[in-house]
Structures are given as structure tokens and as C-alpha cells.
Scaffold this motif. Structure first.
Motif, PDB file in Angstrom:
ATOM      1  N   SER A   1      13.203   6.980   5.198  1.00 31.24           N
ATOM      2  CA  SER A   1      12.929   5.668   5.772  1.00 31.24           C
ATOM      3  C   SER A   1      13.594   4.582   4.933  1.00 31.24           C
ATOM      4  CB  SER A   1      11.425   5.409   5.859  1.00 31.24           C
ATOM      5  OG  SER A   1      10.854   5.426   4.570  1.00 31.24           O
ATOM      6  N   ALA A   2      13.913   3.496   5.585  1.00 28.78           N
ATOM      7  CA  ALA A   2      14.505   2.368   4.883  1.00 28.78           C
ATOM      8  C   ALA A   2      13.502   1.792   3.895  1.00 28.78           C
ATOM      9  CB  ALA A   2      14.931   1.301   5.881  1.00 28.78           C
ATOM     10  N   LYS A   3      14.000   1.365   2.782  1.00 30.19           N
ATOM     11  CA  LYS A   3      13.140   0.728   1.787  1.00 30.19           C
ATOM     12  C   LYS A   3      12.837  -0.714   2.182  1.00 30.19           C
ATOM     13  CE  LYS A   3      12.821   0.059  -3.224  1.00 30.19           C
ATOM     14  NZ  LYS A   3      13.524   0.275  -4.524  1.00 30.19           N
ATOM     15  N   TYR A   4      13.763  -1.342   2.884  1.00 27.75           N
ATOM     16  CA  TYR A   4      13.606  -2.745   3.275  1.00 27.75           C
ATOM     17  C   TYR A   4      13.809  -2.880   4.777  1.00 27.75           C
ATOM     18  CZ  TYR A   4      14.092  -3.471  -1.725  1.00 27.75           C
ATOM     19  OH  TYR A   4      13.913  -3.414  -3.075  1.00 27.75           O
ATOM     20  N   ASN A   5      12.967  -3.685   5.422  1.00 32.43           N
ATOM     21  CA  ASN A   5      13.009  -3.770   6.876  1.00 32.43           C
ATOM     22  C   ASN A   5      13.139  -5.186   7.417  1.00 32.43           C
ATOM     23  OD1 ASN A   5      10.488  -4.800   6.355  1.00 32.43           O
ATOM     24  ND2 ASN A   5       9.414  -3.530   7.842  1.00 32.43           N
ATOM     25  N   GLY A   6      13.463  -6.148   6.589  1.00 33.26           N
ATOM     26  CA  GLY A   6      13.689  -7.496   7.088  1.00 33.26           C
ATOM     27  C   GLY A   6      12.437  -8.303   7.300  1.00 33.26           C
ATOM     28  N   LEU A   7      11.289  -7.824   6.822  1.00 31.95           N
ATOM     29  CA  LEU A   7      10.038  -8.563   6.919  1.00 31.95           C
ATOM     30  C   LEU A   7       9.667  -9.122   5.552  1.00 31.95           C
ATOM     31  CD1 LEU A   7       7.968  -6.166   9.218  1.00 31.95           C
ATOM     32  CD2 LEU A   7       9.417  -8.108   9.882  1.00 31.95           C
ATOM     33  N   ASP A   8       9.053 -10.276   5.555  1.00 33.86           N
ATOM     34  CA  ASP A   8       8.720 -10.978   4.326  1.00 33.86           C
ATOM     35  C   ASP A   8       7.289 -10.640   3.916  1.00 33.86           C
ATOM     36  OD1 ASP A   8       8.346 -12.667   2.217  1.00 33.86           O
ATOM     37  OD2 ASP A   8       8.953 -14.490   3.259  1.00 33.86           O
ATOM     38  N   SER A   9       7.154  -9.740   2.947  1.00 32.42           N
ATOM     39  CA  SER A   9       5.822  -9.293   2.526  1.00 32.42           C
ATOM     40  C   SER A   9       5.021 -10.396   1.859  1.00 32.42           C
ATOM     41  CB  SER A   9       5.946  -8.102   1.566  1.00 32.42           C
ATOM     42  OG  SER A   9       6.686  -8.469   0.408  1.00 32.42           O
ATOM     43  N   THR A  10       5.684 -11.425   1.394  1.00 29.21           N
ATOM     44  CA  THR A  10       4.974 -12.525   0.738  1.00 29.21           C
ATOM     45  C   THR A  10       4.439 -13.549   1.737  1.00 29.21           C
ATOM     46  OG1 THR A  10       6.995 -13.835   0.424  1.00 29.21           O
ATOM     47  CG2 THR A  10       6.405 -12.251  -1.304  1.00 29.21           C
TER      48      THR A  10
END
Length: 303
Positions: free
Chosen positions: A67-76
Motif C-alpha cells: 500500500s502507498a505510504k502517502y495518500n494525499g490526505l492531510d492527517s493534521t
């Protein structure tokens, strides 16, 4: 490229193997690859000999999917999607931003300026003192590592990408015209050689365009981009020579590295302010990686 455009890219990257996984889960795209391997639901057949395995940049697991480590969503910010400005590149290294003074004409009084991007894995932000203040999201980058599934290296191989697919979660009204500007770039460096391919997976995209760092477009070969628009055919991303897929190593220290970029191409004809909607589509991108024996192409005889 136009002013006042932002696009939402909520889908990330994920990847491959000789045993495939299917489907999109919780907004994540799963890249899969098949090579004489069958998948039926959750029942998987054994991988063929000389299989390959993959990991994301965590190196934590080596399996046939990652799976991708980063998905373009802002976890903050409650996982709100980042908004990406249009950008242009012809080599996945140098990035540019453009402004025009006409919502329907991307080349009207066009101003082009270089984006300063400190490339890191994840959402890459850039600055452009000529066009805006602060920093804005430019592209999403995920990195994947590929190696042999066994202690034996696989020689004279090619790594290819096929079945590039985009699924839009439509806004109301849907921003399908702007979606045509989506680009997927795959880049790798093996030894001293860097190779890359740029894909335009949404039907109706501009396939041939020029990325110029000056205001006026000069259609020279050095500035030409020919994006791959076929979404099914395998496209080799490791160049014209056979490569060696390294033997398995648990820490991935010798594995091949592939960078996957996602961005909105400002030189696409559909990338204009007139196509902006009140809300943007969220896009999920999937594709397959695979390996095969290198095919030497014989030169064609002169007529």
C-alpha cells in the motif's frame, strides 16, 4: 496553465506483485501486477517461478502487494484532502507553474515561472515568488522497492506498467473535464541511468504538449512531452536495455527503487479555470507493475 485553480487528489499509490490483489479500499488505490497468476476473490494461487516482491519505503514487509505510504490526505486537518495547483514537468525533475489572463485560454499573456520543490516522499509543496506567496501542494510522491522473491537475481528483465485506471468520486457537479489533466509519472534510476514515463490515464487528455520555461511556447523536441494514453497495454519503464532484478534481501538494500508521481498537468488543454466547479472530484489511481524477459527490438530495414 491558468490562475486560481486547485484540484483535490485524495488517492494515493500502492503496488504490485506476481500474485494480485484487487479493489480499492477506504480511498486507497492498490496497484497490482499479474504474471501468469490468477486471483479469485480472496483465494490466491501460488506465484510463478522467478517472482518479484515489493515494499513501500518503510521496508517493513516484502509481499506481492504494497500500500502507498502517502495518500494525499492531510492527517493534521481531519484527513481533509490537500489541494494541488496545476504544475508542468517534462522530466519529473524540473517543475513549472503558469498563469494566463483568460479563463478559456491557457496561453493568453502567459507567465511561466519555475517552482522550487524540495522533493520528499508524500505531498510535495512548492514556492513560486513570481506567482504566489507561501507554499502550495504541487505533486504527490510515493516510492516503491522491487526485488526478486528468492535468493537468486533475475537477469535480462524489463519492468512494465499496465492497466492504469482512474476512479473518480464525483463532486456535484462532477469535475470530469478537469480530471483529464491528471498525470501519473514513474521514474527509476538503475546504475547511472534514469528512465521515466508519463501517463495520461483519463480519456480525452492532451497526449502531446510542450513544457516551456519561457512565456512563449516553442515546440522543440527537447521540450516535447508524449504522454502514454493507453490504459491497458504494458509500457516498459526501465529503458531499452535488459536489467537485473536483485536477489531478495530482507532490508531491501539492493532493491530497485521506483518513484510514482501524481499531479495535474497545467499544459493539458482541459486545465483551465473555465472548468472549475464548486467542488472537485476525488481520484483513486490503480495500475499494475510486472516483469518480463527483455525483448530486443531489431532495427527495421530501410525501404
Amino acid at each position: 496553465m491558468k490562475n486560481n485553480k486547485k484540484f483535490i487528489l485524495a488517492a494515493g499509490a500502492a503496488a504490485l506483485g506476481l500474485v494480485a490483489a484487487t479493489g480499492v479500499t477506504s480511498g486507497f488505490a492498490w496497484f497490482t501486477a499479474a504474471n501468469t497468476v490468477t486471483v479469485n476473490g480472496l483465494n490466491m494461487m501460488a506465484a510463478a517461478e522467478e517472482g518479484i516482491v515489493i515494499s513501500n519505503s518503510d521496508h517493513a514487509t516484502w509481499t506481492t502487494t504494497a500500500s502507498a505510504k502517502y495518500n494525499g490526505l492531510d492527517s493534521t486537518h481531519a484527513n481533509a484532502p490537500f489541494e494541488f495547483i496545476p504544475a508542468s514537468t517534462r522530466n519529473l525533475t524540473n517543475w513549472y507553474h503558469g498563469l494566463s489572463d483568460d479563463v478559456n485560454n491557457g496561453r493568453s499573456n502567459l507567465s511561466i515561472a519555475a517552482l522550487t520543490v524540495n522533493e520528499v516522499e508524500g505531498v510535495n509543496t512548492g514556492t513560486c515568488a513570481d506567482h504566489f506567496t507561501g507554499s502550495k501542494a504541487v505533486f504527490l510522491l510515493n516510492e516503491f522497492l522491487i526485488q526478486s522473491a528468492s535468493a537468486t537475481a533475475i537477469t535480462n528483465q524489463e519492468i512494465y506498467v499496465e492497466n492504469v485506471s482512474v476512479t473518480a468520486t464525483p463532486a456535484d457537479p462532477a469535475s470530469d473535464e478537469l480530471d483529464k489533466a491528471l498525470r501519473v509519472g514513474v521514474k527509476t534510476t538503475i546504475g547511472q541511468t534514469t528512465t521515466f514515463k508519463i501517463f495520461a490515464p483519463v480519456s480525452g487528455a492532451t497526449a502531446i504538449y510542450y513544457v516551456d520555461d519561457a512565456g512563449a511556447e516553442t515546440p522543440t523536441e527537447a521540450k516535447k512531452v508524449e504522454a502514454v494514453t493507453s490504459t491497458t497495454d504494458p509500457v516498459v519503464v526501465t529503458g531499452d536495455s535488459g536489467i537485473t532484478i536483485p536477489a531478495y534481501n530482507s532490508d531491501g538494500s539492493t532493491a530497485l527503487h521506483f518513484k510514482v508521481y501524481l499531479w495535474f498537468e497545467g499544459e493539458d488543454a482541459a486545465c483551465k479555470s473555465a472548468n472549475i466547479k464548486a467542488a472537485m472530484d476525488k481520484l483513486s489511481i490503480t495500475f499494475k507493475f510486472g516483469n518480463q524477459a527483455h525483448q530486443d527490438v531489431e532495427p527495421q530495414p530501410l525501404p
